[in-house]
Design an enzyme around this catalytic site. Structure first.
Site, PDB file in Angstrom:
ATOM      1  N   HIS A  35      54.667 -13.217 -17.513  1.00 30.10           N
ATOM      2  CA  HIS A  35      54.467 -13.246 -16.053  1.00 30.10           C
ATOM      3  C   HIS A  35      55.454 -14.205 -15.386  1.00 30.10           C
ATOM      4  O   HIS A  35      55.144 -14.820 -14.369  1.00 30.10           O
ATOM      5  CB  HIS A  35      53.007 -13.588 -15.701  1.00 30.10           C
ATOM      6  CG  HIS A  35      52.072 -12.449 -16.022  1.00 30.10           C
ATOM      7  ND1 HIS A  35      51.858 -11.408 -15.160  1.00 30.10           N
ATOM      8  CD2 HIS A  35      51.347 -12.173 -17.137  1.00 30.10           C
ATOM      9  CE1 HIS A  35      51.016 -10.535 -15.714  1.00 30.10           C
ATOM     10  NE2 HIS A  35      50.694 -10.979 -16.924  1.00 30.10           N
ATOM     11  N   GLY A 124      50.964  -1.833 -24.169  1.00 29.43           N
ATOM     12  CA  GLY A 124      51.666  -3.037 -23.719  1.00 29.43           C
ATOM     13  C   GLY A 124      52.945  -3.296 -24.493  1.00 29.43           C
ATOM     14  O   GLY A 124      53.458  -4.409 -24.491  1.00 29.43           O
ATOM     15  N   LEU A 125      53.480  -2.267 -25.163  1.00 27.05           N
ATOM     16  CA  LEU A 125      54.735  -2.431 -25.902  1.00 27.05           C
ATOM     17  C   LEU A 125      55.887  -1.692 -25.216  1.00 27.05           C
ATOM     18  O   LEU A 125      56.923  -1.425 -25.810  1.00 27.05           O
ATOM     19  CB  LEU A 125      54.573  -1.963 -27.355  1.00 27.05           C
ATOM     20  CG  LEU A 125      53.532  -2.737 -28.165  1.00 27.05           C
ATOM     21  CD1 LEU A 125      53.340  -2.118 -29.546  1.00 27.05           C
ATOM     22  CD2 LEU A 125      53.921  -4.212 -28.320  1.00 27.05           C
ATOM     23  N   SER A 128      56.936   3.040 -21.657  1.00 27.35           N
ATOM     24  CA  SER A 128      57.562   3.583 -20.435  1.00 27.35           C
ATOM     25  C   SER A 128      59.033   3.202 -20.366  1.00 27.35           C
ATOM     26  O   SER A 128      59.886   4.063 -20.120  1.00 27.35           O
ATOM     27  CB  SER A 128      56.888   3.033 -19.179  1.00 27.35           C
ATOM     28  OG  SER A 128      55.515   3.209 -19.233  1.00 27.35           O
ATOM     29  N   GLU A 160      60.863   2.982 -12.003  1.00 26.56           N
ATOM     30  CA  GLU A 160      59.460   2.635 -12.246  1.00 26.56           C
ATOM     31  C   GLU A 160      58.782   2.129 -10.960  1.00 26.56           C
ATOM     32  O   GLU A 160      57.678   2.533 -10.629  1.00 26.56           O
ATOM     33  CB  GLU A 160      59.403   1.570 -13.349  1.00 26.56           C
ATOM     34  CG  GLU A 160      58.021   1.170 -13.733  1.00 26.56           C
ATOM     35  CD  GLU A 160      57.657   1.507 -15.179  1.00 26.56           C
ATOM     36  OE1 GLU A 160      58.542   1.829 -15.995  1.00 26.56           O
ATOM     37  OE2 GLU A 160      56.463   1.454 -15.481  1.00 26.56           O
ATOM     38  N   ASP A 172      61.002  -5.504 -19.342  1.00 29.75           N
ATOM     39  CA  ASP A 172      60.858  -4.404 -20.302  1.00 29.75           C
ATOM     40  C   ASP A 172      62.118  -3.543 -20.356  1.00 29.75           C
ATOM     41  O   ASP A 172      62.608  -3.188 -21.432  1.00 29.75           O
ATOM     42  CB  ASP A 172      59.649  -3.540 -19.935  1.00 29.75           C
ATOM     43  CG  ASP A 172      58.384  -4.361 -19.750  1.00 29.75           C
ATOM     44  OD1 ASP A 172      58.369  -5.533 -20.188  1.00 29.75           O
ATOM     45  OD2 ASP A 172      57.415  -3.842 -19.173  1.00 29.75           O
TER      46      ASP A 172
HETATM   47  C1  GLA Z   1      54.544  -6.125 -17.837  1.00 29.44           C
HETATM   48  C2  GLA Z   1      55.684  -5.912 -16.844  1.00 29.44           C
HETATM   49  C3  GLA Z   1      56.788  -6.934 -17.069  1.00 29.44           C
HETATM   50  C4  GLA Z   1      56.228  -8.352 -17.099  1.00 29.44           C
HETATM   51  C5  GLA Z   1      55.022  -8.448 -18.030  1.00 29.44           C
HETATM   52  C6  GLA Z   1      54.350  -9.795 -17.971  1.00 29.44           C
HETATM   53  O1  GLA Z   1      54.995  -5.860 -19.131  1.00 29.44           O
HETATM   54  O2  GLA Z   1      56.216  -4.604 -16.983  1.00 29.44           O
HETATM   55  O3  GLA Z   1      57.781  -6.796 -16.079  1.00 29.44           O
HETATM   56  O4  GLA Z   1      55.924  -8.790 -15.804  1.00 29.44           O
HETATM   57  O5  GLA Z   1      54.057  -7.452 -17.739  1.00 29.44           O
HETATM   58  O6  GLA Z   1      55.172 -10.769 -18.494  1.00 29.44           O
END
Ligand code: GLA
Length: 381
Positions: A35, A124-125, A128, A160, A172
């Site tokens: 974050h 969360g990996l 996308s 996105e 990401d």
């Molecule tokens: C998601 C978002 C990233 C980042 C993380 C938190 O993965 O896509 O841009 O903000 O949360 O670190």
């Protein structure tokens, strides 16, 4: 069969000739710096050895025909008639990338392709980002423009944000575009400058998927972003990146209790990320693991984006003798944690932590040892 061979075989069966190209783009796991990207700060992810592959050939017209093996679906669109999504499906990632590249002046050609990946969706990996960067790489192969990893990451992030309606930061897409084999990448999310570092000798990265899911869109993600922006505005700064922990300690009483907690996380997390880079360069797994633990506590208590499942799996990991440190990774509220462990004991760690987590929660997790891989690339020819 490898994924490259799988998309190649399916392509050959579907289009009666072998593909002209095979491209891949990886998912990611973030070691530390959570974050912080949308606060113009520092992140320290690695591209993982799970990726999206596309086998493709150019077309003479401006159409894209794509077959998804994972979705068991076949879709087509025309580059001069892109329709915004009513409800987002896999093809909209390809359409969004086509849209943003054309908006930015790239002349695109159409292609036929077969898509498949092994980044688990919604965990969360960054499945996308992997699909977006693979699509960008596919357009690059057939259209012949210059490949610039930063420009492609920024374009895919815009796809996105603006096409798919997800308000993510740059981490990401940037790591999926610019990742390096066997190295983690410290990314300055303001300048997009990167510095790489190898994992400490004898240590391995393990991904701990809690088996629980929570989407970014409907989560508290946007709320956290707003809270951070408000705190930065209060200090008269462009972003929380622009304040150090000492100045913050003096001025923190000016903020209300909630904004103070949110800001404290971001400001300290930025400093932890830089210290993690030093620890990596010094080959100091113990120091790196300690920073990861501190990061988790801060995300749990100050930023409040962990969950009971994430806390349970992190507790199991931390308690294991072969673990240097563990923390939730990605946006939070569910999904995955990451641990740094002794390479020689990684297999036993996976067994023990799975068992511990099942006993604590009754949920079956998936744990795997990962390796840092390259960012988006053409793997064939
Ligand atoms: C998601 C978002 C990233 C980042 C993380 C938190 O993965 O896509 O841009 O903000 O949360 O670190």
């Amino acid at each position: 069969m490898s994924l490259a061979n799988k998309v190649k075989a399916h392509f050959t069966a579907a289009f009666s000739e072998p593909p002209a190209y095979i491209v891949r783009a990886p998912g990611r796991v973030n070691l530390i710096g959570e974050h912080t990207d949308y606060n113009d700060g520092f992140v320290f992810p690695l591209a993982i050895d799970r990726a999206t592959f596309i086998a493709l050939r150019p077309r003479d017209d401006n159409r894209v025909l794509a077959i998804s093996l994972d979705m068991d679906d076949r879709r087509a669109f025309a580059l001069d008639d892109l329709q915004p999504p009513a409800e987002v499906g896999w093809i909209d990632y390809l359409i969004g990338v086509a849209w943003v590249l054309q908006e930015r002046g790239y002349a695109l050609r159409g292609w036929d392709g077969v898509v498949s990946g092994d980044v688990p969706i919604g965990s969360g990996l960054s499945s996308s980002a992997a699909l977006e960067l693979a699509a960008a790489r596919a357009f690059y192969c057939v259209s012949g423009f210059d490949w610039d990893a930063k420009a492609m990451a920024l374009a895919c992030q815009s796809a996105e944000n603006e096409w798919l309606g997800v308000n993510c930061g740059i981490m990401d897409q940037m790591i999926s575009a610019a990742g390096l084999q066997d190295r983690a990448l410290l990314i300055d999310c303001r300048s997009l400058e990167t510095e790489s570092a190898p994992l400490p000798a004898g240590s391995a990265v393990v991904i701990l998927d809690t088996g629980t899911r929570r989407g970014l869109v409907d989560s508290g993600y946007n709320e956290r972003r707003e809270q951070c922006e408000t705190a930065a505005r209060h200090f008269g700064l462009p972003a929380l990146r622009d304040i150090d922990s000492e100045t913050f300690a003096e001025r923190a009483p000016e903020l209300d209790a909630l904004s103070r907690k949110r800001a404290r996380h971001v400001i300290h997390e930025n400093e932890r990320s830089l210290r993690a880079h030093d620890a990596m360069n010094a080959g100091d797994a113990v120091a790196l693991g300690k920073l990861m633990m501190e990061s988790h506590i801060s995300l749990r208590d100050d930023f409040e984006v962990s969950s009971s499942a994430l806390d349970a799996i992190v507790d199991c990991a931390q308690a294991d003798e072969s673990c240097y440190g563990a923390r939730m990774t990605g946006a939070g509220f569910g999904g995955c944690a990451v641990a740094l462990v002794e390479t020689d004991n990684a297999k036993d760690f996976v067994e023990r932590v799975s068992q511990c987590y099942i006993e604590a929660t009754g949920i079956q997790p998936s744990l795997y040892v990962t390796r840092a891989s390259s960012g988006a690339e053409t793997v064939w020819p």
